[in-house]
Write an enzyme that holds these catalytic residues in place. Structure first.
Site, PDB file in Angstrom:
ATOM      1  N   PRO A 157     -48.248  17.730 -29.151  1.00  0.00           N
ATOM      2  CA  PRO A 157     -48.252  18.453 -30.421  1.00  0.00           C
ATOM      3  C   PRO A 157     -47.821  17.622 -31.626  1.00  0.00           C
ATOM      4  CG  PRO A 157     -46.448  19.186 -29.016  1.00  0.00           C
ATOM      5  CD  PRO A 157     -47.338  18.327 -28.168  1.00  0.00           C
ATOM      6  N   ASN A 158     -48.478  17.906 -32.719  1.00  0.00           N
ATOM      7  CA  ASN A 158     -48.208  17.323 -34.039  1.00  0.00           C
ATOM      8  C   ASN A 158     -48.696  15.888 -34.205  1.00  0.00           C
ATOM      9  OD1 ASN A 158     -46.769  19.696 -35.092  1.00  0.00           O
ATOM     10  ND2 ASN A 158     -45.222  19.155 -33.566  1.00  0.00           N
ATOM     11  N   ARG A 175     -47.351  12.613 -41.113  1.00  0.00           N
ATOM     12  CA  ARG A 175     -46.134  13.230 -40.619  1.00  0.00           C
ATOM     13  C   ARG A 175     -44.999  12.213 -40.588  1.00  0.00           C
ATOM     14  NH1 ARG A 175     -45.168  13.888 -34.209  1.00  0.00           N
ATOM     15  NH2 ARG A 175     -43.323  15.170 -34.339  1.00  0.00           N
ATOM     16  N   TYR A 186     -42.861   7.578 -37.951  1.00  0.00           N
ATOM     17  CA  TYR A 186     -44.037   7.361 -37.092  1.00  0.00           C
ATOM     18  C   TYR A 186     -45.056   6.382 -37.675  1.00  0.00           C
ATOM     19  CZ  TYR A 186     -42.101  11.406 -34.683  1.00  0.00           C
ATOM     20  OH  TYR A 186     -41.262  12.256 -34.001  1.00  0.00           O
ATOM     21  N   ASN A 223     -48.336  10.492 -24.389  1.00  0.00           N
ATOM     22  CA  ASN A 223     -47.266  10.746 -25.356  1.00  0.00           C
ATOM     23  C   ASN A 223     -47.163  12.266 -25.453  1.00  0.00           C
ATOM     24  OD1 ASN A 223     -45.524  11.139 -27.432  1.00  0.00           O
ATOM     25  ND2 ASN A 223     -46.494   9.681 -28.847  1.00  0.00           N
ATOM     26  N   ALA A 252     -43.203  16.553 -28.454  1.00  0.00           N
ATOM     27  CA  ALA A 252     -42.053  17.444 -28.240  1.00  0.00           C
ATOM     28  C   ALA A 252     -42.024  18.042 -26.834  1.00  0.00           C
ATOM     29  CB  ALA A 252     -42.048  18.543 -29.290  1.00  0.00           C
ATOM     30  N   HIS A 291     -39.553  16.879 -24.019  1.00  0.00           N
ATOM     31  CA  HIS A 291     -38.162  17.331 -23.886  1.00  0.00           C
ATOM     32  C   HIS A 291     -38.049  18.753 -23.356  1.00  0.00           C
ATOM     33  CE1 HIS A 291     -37.941  13.787 -26.331  1.00  0.00           C
ATOM     34  NE2 HIS A 291     -38.554  14.377 -27.343  1.00  0.00           N
ATOM     35  N   ASP A 315     -44.713  18.880 -13.617  1.00  0.00           N
ATOM     36  CA  ASP A 315     -45.317  19.361 -12.365  1.00  0.00           C
ATOM     37  C   ASP A 315     -46.770  18.906 -12.248  1.00  0.00           C
ATOM     38  OD1 ASP A 315     -42.993  20.582 -11.559  1.00  0.00           O
ATOM     39  OD2 ASP A 315     -43.641  22.625 -12.007  1.00  0.00           O
ATOM     40  N   GLU A 331     -45.506   6.663 -19.856  1.00  0.00           N
ATOM     41  CA  GLU A 331     -45.059   7.548 -20.942  1.00  0.00           C
ATOM     42  C   GLU A 331     -44.812   6.688 -22.176  1.00  0.00           C
ATOM     43  OE1 GLU A 331     -41.391   9.459 -19.860  1.00  0.00           O
ATOM     44  OE2 GLU A 331     -41.030  10.225 -21.885  1.00  0.00           O
ATOM     45  N   HIS A 334     -43.676   6.691 -26.411  1.00  0.00           N
ATOM     46  CA  HIS A 334     -43.195   7.321 -27.649  1.00  0.00           C
ATOM     47  C   HIS A 334     -43.272   6.282 -28.758  1.00  0.00           C
ATOM     48  CE1 HIS A 334     -41.945  10.730 -25.372  1.00  0.00           C
ATOM     49  NE2 HIS A 334     -41.410   9.899 -24.502  1.00  0.00           N
ATOM     50  N   ILE A 335     -43.772   6.724 -29.882  1.00  0.00           N
ATOM     51  CA  ILE A 335     -43.921   5.813 -31.025  1.00  0.00           C
ATOM     52  C   ILE A 335     -42.537   5.403 -31.536  1.00  0.00           C
ATOM     53  CG2 ILE A 335     -44.778   5.678 -33.409  1.00  0.00           C
ATOM     54  CD1 ILE A 335     -46.934   7.826 -32.430  1.00  0.00           C
ATOM     55  N   SER A 336     -41.664   6.382 -31.656  1.00  0.00           N
ATOM     56  CA  SER A 336     -40.307   6.121 -32.145  1.00  0.00           C
ATOM     57  C   SER A 336     -39.385   5.819 -30.967  1.00  0.00           C
ATOM     58  CB  SER A 336     -39.787   7.347 -32.898  1.00  0.00           C
ATOM     59  OG  SER A 336     -39.652   8.452 -32.021  1.00  0.00           O
ATOM     60  N   ARG A 367     -32.457   8.547 -31.769  1.00  0.00           N
ATOM     61  CA  ARG A 367     -32.612   9.760 -32.576  1.00  0.00           C
ATOM     62  C   ARG A 367     -31.709  10.885 -32.048  1.00  0.00           C
ATOM     63  NH1 ARG A 367     -38.791  10.872 -33.352  1.00  0.00           N
ATOM     64  NH2 ARG A 367     -37.925  12.272 -34.941  1.00  0.00           N
ATOM     65  N   ARG A 397     -33.606  14.556 -27.997  1.00  0.00           N
ATOM     66  CA  ARG A 397     -34.762  13.704 -27.672  1.00  0.00           C
ATOM     67  C   ARG A 397     -34.436  12.691 -26.571  1.00  0.00           C
ATOM     68  NH1 ARG A 397     -38.394  14.900 -31.891  1.00  0.00           N
ATOM     69  NH2 ARG A 397     -37.255  15.472 -33.766  1.00  0.00           N
TER      70      ARG A 397
HETATM   71  C1  DQA Z   1     -42.522  11.294 -30.051  1.00  0.00           C
HETATM   72  C2  DQA Z   1     -41.017  11.582 -30.003  1.00  0.00           C
HETATM   73  C3  DQA Z   1     -40.753  13.052 -29.743  1.00  0.00           C
HETATM   74  O1  DQA Z   1     -39.351  13.300 -29.693  1.00  0.00           O
HETATM   75  C4  DQA Z   1     -41.339  13.879 -30.873  1.00  0.00           C
HETATM   76  O2  DQA Z   1     -41.159  15.261 -30.597  1.00  0.00           O
HETATM   77  C5  DQA Z   1     -42.754  13.554 -31.154  1.00  0.00           C
HETATM   78  C6  DQA Z   1     -43.220  12.185 -31.057  1.00  0.00           C
HETATM   79  C7  DQA Z   1     -42.832   9.837 -30.437  1.00  0.00           C
HETATM   80  O3  DQA Z   1     -43.961   9.430 -30.250  1.00  0.00           O
HETATM   81  O4  DQA Z   1     -41.951   9.116 -30.926  1.00  0.00           O
HETATM   82  O5  DQA Z   1     -43.525  14.437 -31.558  1.00  0.00           O
HETATM   83  O6  DQA Z   1     -43.064  11.530 -28.754  1.00  0.00           O
END
Ligand code: DQA
Length: 149
Positions: free
Chosen positions: A11-12, A19, A24, A75, A78, A81, A88, A99, A101-103, A108, A112
């Site tokens: 999501p997002n 964003r 990011y 990725n 959210a 978490h 599953d 896995e 994550h950009i950040s 943080r 997270r």
């Molecule tokens: C994220 C980190 C997550 O905590 C966050 O909810 C995201 C992006 C990242 O790519 O850094 O939406 O997965």
């Protein structure tokens, strides 16, 4: 071993570039997809690249990957978490999972710091910006190559 790799985004991430760019970056998800496709061609991988704001769609793609793919780069955003359901689903997938994550999630907020997905992932990349996708693809290609030996 299939050389098809699913790159799944939660999501997002459709708003990447707009964003919170201080966290990011300025690249869009379309930029990330373009770079992933270029690298996949170099590595001899076939790519499915998806994003959804809906948990069930991500689960359905993992089920599809289960039947067809040699690896998953995910990725979960959210859902990382919160989602036992994605964990599953990944636990039914019998090939490499990376896995990303950009950040740097560990730098943080505390909520997270925990990832359900890390309990299944073969590797975790965080804090390398969108370059993390390239690193993840290279790792999946390596793992597929090693399994093929
Ligand atoms: C994220 C980190 C997550 O905590 C966050 O909810 C995201 C992006 C990242 O790519 O850094 O939406 O997965």
């Amino acid at each position: 071993m299939s050389r098809l790799v699913f790159v799944l985004n939660g999501p997002n991430l459709n708003l990447l570039g707009k964003r919170q760019p201080h966290i990011y970056g300025h690249e869009t998800l379309a930029d990330v997809e373009r770079d992933c496709r270029a690298l996949a061609a170099e590595l001899g991988l076939e790519l499915r690249f998806h994003q959804s704001n809906r948990e069930y769609e991500i689960i359905d793609w993992i089920h599809e990957a289960r039947e067809t793919a040699g690896g998953i780069v995910i990725n979960p955003a959210a859902f990382t978490h919160t989602s036992v359901a994605i964990l599953d689903a990944l636990n039914t997938f019998d090939a490499p999972v990376i896995e990303i994550h950009i950040s740097n999630v560990h730098k943080r907020e505390e909520f997270r710091h925990h990832s359900f997905v890390s309990g299944r992932a073969d590797g975790v990349i965080a804090g390398f910006g969108t370059q993390g996708y390239q690193l993840a693809l290279r790792r999946v290609a390596r793992l597929i190559d090693e399994k093929a030996k």
